[in-house]
Design a protein around this motif. Structure first.
Motif, PDB file in Angstrom:
ATOM      1  N   ILE A  70      12.279  12.217   4.291  1.00  7.70           N
ATOM      2  CA  ILE A  70      13.378  12.675   3.437  1.00  7.70           C
ATOM      3  C   ILE A  70      13.442  11.868   2.128  1.00  7.70           C
ATOM      4  O   ILE A  70      13.553  12.471   1.050  1.00  7.70           O
ATOM      5  CB  ILE A  70      14.719  12.652   4.211  1.00  7.70           C
ATOM      6  N   PRO A  71      13.329  10.516   2.182  1.00  8.55           N
ATOM      7  CA  PRO A  71      13.284   9.767   0.914  1.00  8.55           C
ATOM      8  C   PRO A  71      12.159  10.266   0.012  1.00  8.55           C
ATOM      9  O   PRO A  71      12.361  10.418  -1.200  1.00  8.55           O
ATOM     10  CB  PRO A  71      13.020   8.331   1.353  1.00  8.55           C
ATOM     11  N   GLY A  72      11.001  10.550   0.614  1.00  7.04           N
ATOM     12  CA  GLY A  72       9.864  11.063  -0.161  1.00  7.04           C
ATOM     13  C   GLY A  72      10.263  12.323  -0.914  1.00  7.04           C
ATOM     14  O   GLY A  72      10.047  12.448  -2.122  1.00  7.04           O
ATOM     15  N   ALA A  73      10.925  13.247  -0.191  1.00  6.93           N
ATOM     16  CA  ALA A  73      11.334  14.512  -0.795  1.00  6.93           C
ATOM     17  C   ALA A  73      12.334  14.272  -1.922  1.00  6.93           C
ATOM     18  O   ALA A  73      12.249  14.878  -2.995  1.00  6.93           O
ATOM     19  CB  ALA A  73      11.951  15.406   0.275  1.00  6.93           C
ATOM     20  N   ILE A  84       7.314   6.060  -6.310  1.00  4.30           N
ATOM     21  CA  ILE A  84       8.058   5.649  -5.109  1.00  4.30           C
ATOM     22  C   ILE A  84       7.832   6.659  -3.987  1.00  4.30           C
ATOM     23  O   ILE A  84       7.588   6.296  -2.838  1.00  4.30           O
ATOM     24  CB  ILE A  84       9.566   5.512  -5.425  1.00  4.30           C
ATOM     25  N   ALA A  85       7.890   7.959  -4.357  1.00  7.85           N
ATOM     26  CA  ALA A  85       7.668   9.004  -3.349  1.00  7.85           C
ATOM     27  C   ALA A  85       6.289   8.842  -2.711  1.00  7.85           C
ATOM     28  O   ALA A  85       6.133   8.944  -1.484  1.00  7.85           O
ATOM     29  CB  ALA A  85       7.798  10.382  -3.992  1.00  7.85           C
ATOM     30  N   ILE A  86       5.282   8.566  -3.541  1.00 10.44           N
ATOM     31  CA  ILE A  86       3.917   8.410  -3.014  1.00 10.44           C
ATOM     32  C   ILE A  86       3.856   7.199  -2.100  1.00 10.44           C
ATOM     33  O   ILE A  86       3.357   7.277  -0.970  1.00 10.44           O
ATOM     34  CB  ILE A  86       2.905   8.258  -4.179  1.00 10.44           C
ATOM     35  N   ALA A  87       4.414   6.084  -2.583  1.00 11.70           N
ATOM     36  CA  ALA A  87       4.371   4.851  -1.788  1.00 11.70           C
ATOM     37  C   ALA A  87       5.025   5.089  -0.430  1.00 11.70           C
ATOM     38  O   ALA A  87       4.551   4.611   0.603  1.00 11.70           O
ATOM     39  CB  ALA A  87       5.085   3.727  -2.536  1.00 11.70           C
ATOM     40  N   TRP A  88       6.093   5.871  -0.443  1.00 16.43           N
ATOM     41  CA  TRP A  88       6.811   6.123   0.804  1.00 16.43           C
ATOM     42  C   TRP A  88       5.956   6.950   1.779  1.00 16.43           C
ATOM     43  O   TRP A  88       5.832   6.608   2.956  1.00 16.43           O
ATOM     44  CB  TRP A  88       8.127   6.848   0.513  1.00 16.43           C
ATOM     45  N   SER A  89       5.349   8.021   1.273  1.00 13.85           N
ATOM     46  CA  SER A  89       4.641   8.949   2.164  1.00 13.85           C
ATOM     47  C   SER A  89       3.242   8.485   2.544  1.00 13.85           C
ATOM     48  O   SER A  89       2.683   8.938   3.540  1.00 13.85           O
ATOM     49  CB  SER A  89       4.528  10.329   1.513  1.00 13.85           C
ATOM     50  N   ARG A 103       2.206   5.530   3.402  1.00 15.30           N
ATOM     51  CA  ARG A 103       2.051   4.368   4.299  1.00 15.30           C
ATOM     52  C   ARG A 103       1.259   4.699   5.557  1.00 15.30           C
ATOM     53  O   ARG A 103       0.264   4.041   5.870  1.00 15.30           O
ATOM     54  CB  ARG A 103       3.432   3.821   4.699  1.00 15.30           C
ATOM     55  N   GLN A 104       1.707   5.742   6.296  1.00 11.44           N
ATOM     56  CA  GLN A 104       1.013   6.079   7.550  1.00 11.44           C
ATOM     57  C   GLN A 104      -0.449   6.461   7.319  1.00 11.44           C
ATOM     58  O   GLN A 104      -1.335   5.851   7.899  1.00 11.44           O
ATOM     59  CB  GLN A 104       1.730   7.222   8.271  1.00 11.44           C
ATOM     60  N   PRO A 105      -0.706   7.459   6.422  1.00 13.42           N
ATOM     61  CA  PRO A 105      -2.112   7.845   6.188  1.00 13.42           C
ATOM     62  C   PRO A 105      -2.954   6.652   5.739  1.00 13.42           C
ATOM     63  O   PRO A 105      -4.098   6.515   6.168  1.00 13.42           O
ATOM     64  CB  PRO A 105      -2.009   8.885   5.061  1.00 13.42           C
ATOM     65  N   ALA A 106      -2.383   5.779   4.894  1.00 14.26           N
ATOM     66  CA  ALA A 106      -3.160   4.641   4.409  1.00 14.26           C
ATOM     67  C   ALA A 106      -3.540   3.724   5.568  1.00 14.26           C
ATOM     68  O   ALA A 106      -4.671   3.247   5.667  1.00 14.26           O
ATOM     69  CB  ALA A 106      -2.351   3.872   3.365  1.00 14.26           C
ATOM     70  N   LYS A 107      -2.561   3.520   6.465  1.00 17.71           N
ATOM     71  CA  LYS A 107      -2.829   2.647   7.617  1.00 17.71           C
ATOM     72  C   LYS A 107      -3.962   3.244   8.460  1.00 17.71           C
ATOM     73  O   LYS A 107      -4.901   2.551   8.842  1.00 17.71           O
ATOM     74  CB  LYS A 107      -1.549   2.522   8.456  1.00 17.71           C
ATOM     75  N   HIS A 108      -3.869   4.541   8.737  1.00 19.00           N
ATOM     76  CA  HIS A 108      -4.904   5.199   9.542  1.00 19.00           C
ATOM     77  C   HIS A 108      -6.249   5.201   8.828  1.00 19.00           C
ATOM     78  O   HIS A 108      -7.288   5.006   9.441  1.00 19.00           O
ATOM     79  CB  HIS A 108      -4.489   6.637   9.866  1.00 19.00           C
ATOM     80  N   ILE A 125       0.643  14.393  -0.653  1.00 26.20           N
ATOM     81  CA  ILE A 125       0.762  13.382   0.403  1.00 26.20           C
ATOM     82  C   ILE A 125       2.058  13.576   1.195  1.00 26.20           C
ATOM     83  O   ILE A 125       2.121  13.346   2.393  1.00 26.20           O
ATOM     84  CB  ILE A 125       0.634  11.947  -0.170  1.00 26.20           C
ATOM     85  N   TRP A 126       3.068  14.099   0.520  1.00 26.27           N
ATOM     86  CA  TRP A 126       4.322  14.355   1.230  1.00 26.27           C
ATOM     87  C   TRP A 126       4.129  15.498   2.257  1.00 26.27           C
ATOM     88  O   TRP A 126       4.561  15.401   3.405  1.00 26.27           O
ATOM     89  CB  TRP A 126       5.421  14.715   0.237  1.00 26.27           C
ATOM     90  N   LEU A 127       3.440  16.553   1.837  1.00 26.61           N
ATOM     91  CA  LEU A 127       3.176  17.667   2.756  1.00 26.61           C
ATOM     92  C   LEU A 127       2.362  17.198   3.955  1.00 26.61           C
ATOM     93  O   LEU A 127       2.614  17.581   5.100  1.00 26.61           O
ATOM     94  CB  LEU A 127       2.413  18.779   2.036  1.00 26.61           C
TER      95      LEU A 127
END
Ligand code: ADP
Ligand code: MG
Length: 541
Positions: free
Chosen positions: A2-5, A29-34, A36-41, A77-79
């Motif tokens: 939701i913050p990303g959106a 900020i939206a990119i940084a928020w969304s 995180r998970q994909p970057a970790k993986h 990245i949000w999608l």
């Protein structure tokens, strides 16, 4: 998510108002928020020297930023984040649904320790505890009845809708409902290793096992993703290089790189196979779980997928196409044997039998007020009948085939058998000490739902429906008309059923066998897909 959106909306609003810097900050900020998970993986798979969709996404986002397309970077990245979250949500929901199957085990249990009755949590019951179960209560753990006699409703576990009589020495399953009277039992398993717990565990294992489609998608992604990278790099670099060689100079190279780099990124994002990668596990998970909720346990996605290839279905009779609530309809003695005598002898032998025919004979004898003793050395002859010692004599009860095999079918017995079998009823013969005593006719009602089920199977592409039974020909023929079956085989032993399944497969393709899972186990195993009906801890393979 939701913050990303929200930040994407904020960025879009700023851009619309012509505020370039705040827009970029909001998108960042939206990119940084969304991301995180994909970057970790992505980092994890890079460390394992693999390229997966997470890597693909992160690179696509980085590239979009490099080209100054902040809005695209943020939305893509949000999608992706939304899709991942949806997958996680479906999986969690499925897990929860399976866990709630455990809820049929009551919270509390009444146990007697050192002579005092205590109300304890069901999970604290230990093996060997004396558990007291009152009428109407659910049995808290698996156990063996020690004091009292009752009937329990096992439908929550086995689907069997009739109450089952339980006497001292009988096993009682946790989760079943005590019907008649209070009883005491000794716990034989802790709550965590009860039959229900094992079923739940089985479903969870099934969900963890990957179906072939899923494996294919994984393999596909493993070669596809690097392929897309190479293609992307080629699209980004080759045309600018051509421009450079053709003499466009560094300026021409840069201009061309911007255009083609952008196109390469579009390629990366468009080629992202996330829909494909995510759809399969979610679909299988939902299917397994909704089947489990309807009382069907499927061993895994592979078995579920195999069902789509089935072109031929073979049914067992008793308990599968019929209700398995067998009742005695006719008793006839030969050679001067009275009906009561015949019933008494047969019921004494069958008192040890688990077969629906055996149970029917015993309960009929009891209601008729015939004295039923108990036999020794009981031996079930799968698909044929049973034998035991009753008093001083060897007693045998079973099919016409059994009596023919043993050369015990006398002319008078055969004549009575023919008369009864003519009506299409299940007919069993009774002999004692090598002498024919008589015949017993049994009725069982066909499952009306079977007609619709078979029609649905045909709609789903099944070309051939067969019945494989150990019962006599005329009973099988009656069911053939009733269910409009393509083929019936009668007088089969468990091993003959296996042979039939193999012939059916050779003629019509992949075979699904539906049976009761007890003496049909070999045929179920021989089929491409086996469905075991309603026995405790039923298995489908
Ligand atoms: P189905 O194929 O209908 O499930 P089974 O294979 O269980 O039937 O049994 C086949 C035949 O064997 C029955 O129709 C009956 O004649 C005989 N039979 C099997 N078990 C028993 C039993 N306990 N008592 C008497 N007859 C039996
Ligand atoms: Mg059977």
């Amino acid at each position: 998510m939701i913050p990303g959106a929200l930040f994407i909306l904020l960025g879009a609003f700023s851009q619309w108002r012509g505020l370039a810097t705040p827009a970029i900050v909001a998108f960042a900020i939206a990119i940084a928020w969304s991301v995180r998970q994909p970057a970790k993986h992505a980092w994890k798979s890079l460390k394992a020297r693999r390229l997966d969709i997470n890597t693909l996404m992160v690179i696509a986002v980085a590239g979009a930023i490099a080209l100054g397309d902040w809005w695209e970077a943020a939305t893509v990245i949000w999608l992706f984040d939304v899709a991942e979250w949806l997958e996680g949500w479906t999986v969690r929901r499925a897990r929860f649904a399976v866990r709630s199957a455990m809820a049929i085990i009551p919270e509390r249990a009444l146990v007697r320790r050192d002579g005092t009755e205590l109300d304890v949590a069901a999970r604290d019951v230990v093996v060997g505890d004396v558990v007291i179960v009152r009428p109407g209560e659910r049995v808290p753990v698996d156990g063996r009845l020690t004091v009292g006699a009752t009937a329990v409703d096992q439908s929550p576990i086995t689907g069997e809708s009739w109450p089952v009589e339980k006497l001292p020495g009988d096993d009682v399953l946790g989760g079943t409902i005590n019907g008649m009277s209070a009883f005491e039992m000794t716990a034989t398993a802790a709550a965590s290793s009860s039959a229900v717990a094992r079923v739940v565990q089985m479903i969870e294992e099934a969900q963890a096992r990957r179906a072939p489609t899923q494996q294919f998608v994984d393999r596909f992604a493993r070669t596809y993703t690097p392929g897309v990278f190479i293609l992307g790099a080629a699209v980004a670099l080759l045309p600018p290089m051509v421009a450079l060689v053709r003499g466009g100079g560094l300026v021409g190279f840069e201009a061309s790189l911007t255009i083609w780099g952008y196109r390469a990124l579009m390629l990366l994002v468009a080629a992202c196979p996330c829909a494909l990668v995510i759809s399969t596990p979610v679909a299988i998970m939902s299917a397994l779980t909704s089947a489990a909720r309807r009382g069907v346990l499927i061993k895994g996605g592979a078995h579920l997928e195999r069902a789509s290839e089935i072109t031929c279905v073979a049914f067992d009779k008793t308990g599968t196409l019929t209700h398995g609530r067998v009742t005695v309809t006719d008793v006839k003695g030969v050679g001067g044997c009275s009906v009561d005598n015949l019933l008494g002898v047969a019921a004494s032998l069958e008192s040890r039998s688990e077969h629906p025919i055996g149970r029917a004979i015993v309960s009929h004898a009891k209601t008729a007020g015939v004295v039923v003793s108990s036999g020794d050395d009981f031996r079930a002859l799968p698909g044929l009948g049973a034998e035991a010692r009753v008093g001083d004599h060897d007693v045998i009860v079973g099919s016409h085939r059994l009596f023919e095999d043993r050369q015990m079918c006398t002319p008078s017995l055969h004549a009575e058998f023919e008369l009864m079998a003519e009506r299409g009823e299940t007919t069993v013969l009774v002999g004692r000490g090598g002498r024919a005593l008589g015949v017993i006719g049994l009725g069982d009602s066909p499952k009306i739902a079977g007609v619709t089920a078979i029609a649905a199977l045909r709609d789903a592409g099944v070309k051939w429906v067969a019945l494989l039974t150990g019962d006599q020909r005329r009973t099988a023929d009656r069911l053939r008309t009733e269910f409009r079956l393509d083929e019936v085989h009668a007088d089969l032993l468990p091993a003959d059923k296996v042979a039939c399944v193999e012939t059916l497969r050779a003629t019509y393709g992949p075979v699904l066998m539906v049976g009761d899972g007890v003496n049909d186990a070999p045929a179920l195993a021989a089929a491409d897909l086996g469905v075991a009906m309603g026995t405790s801890g039923s298995t489908s393979r």
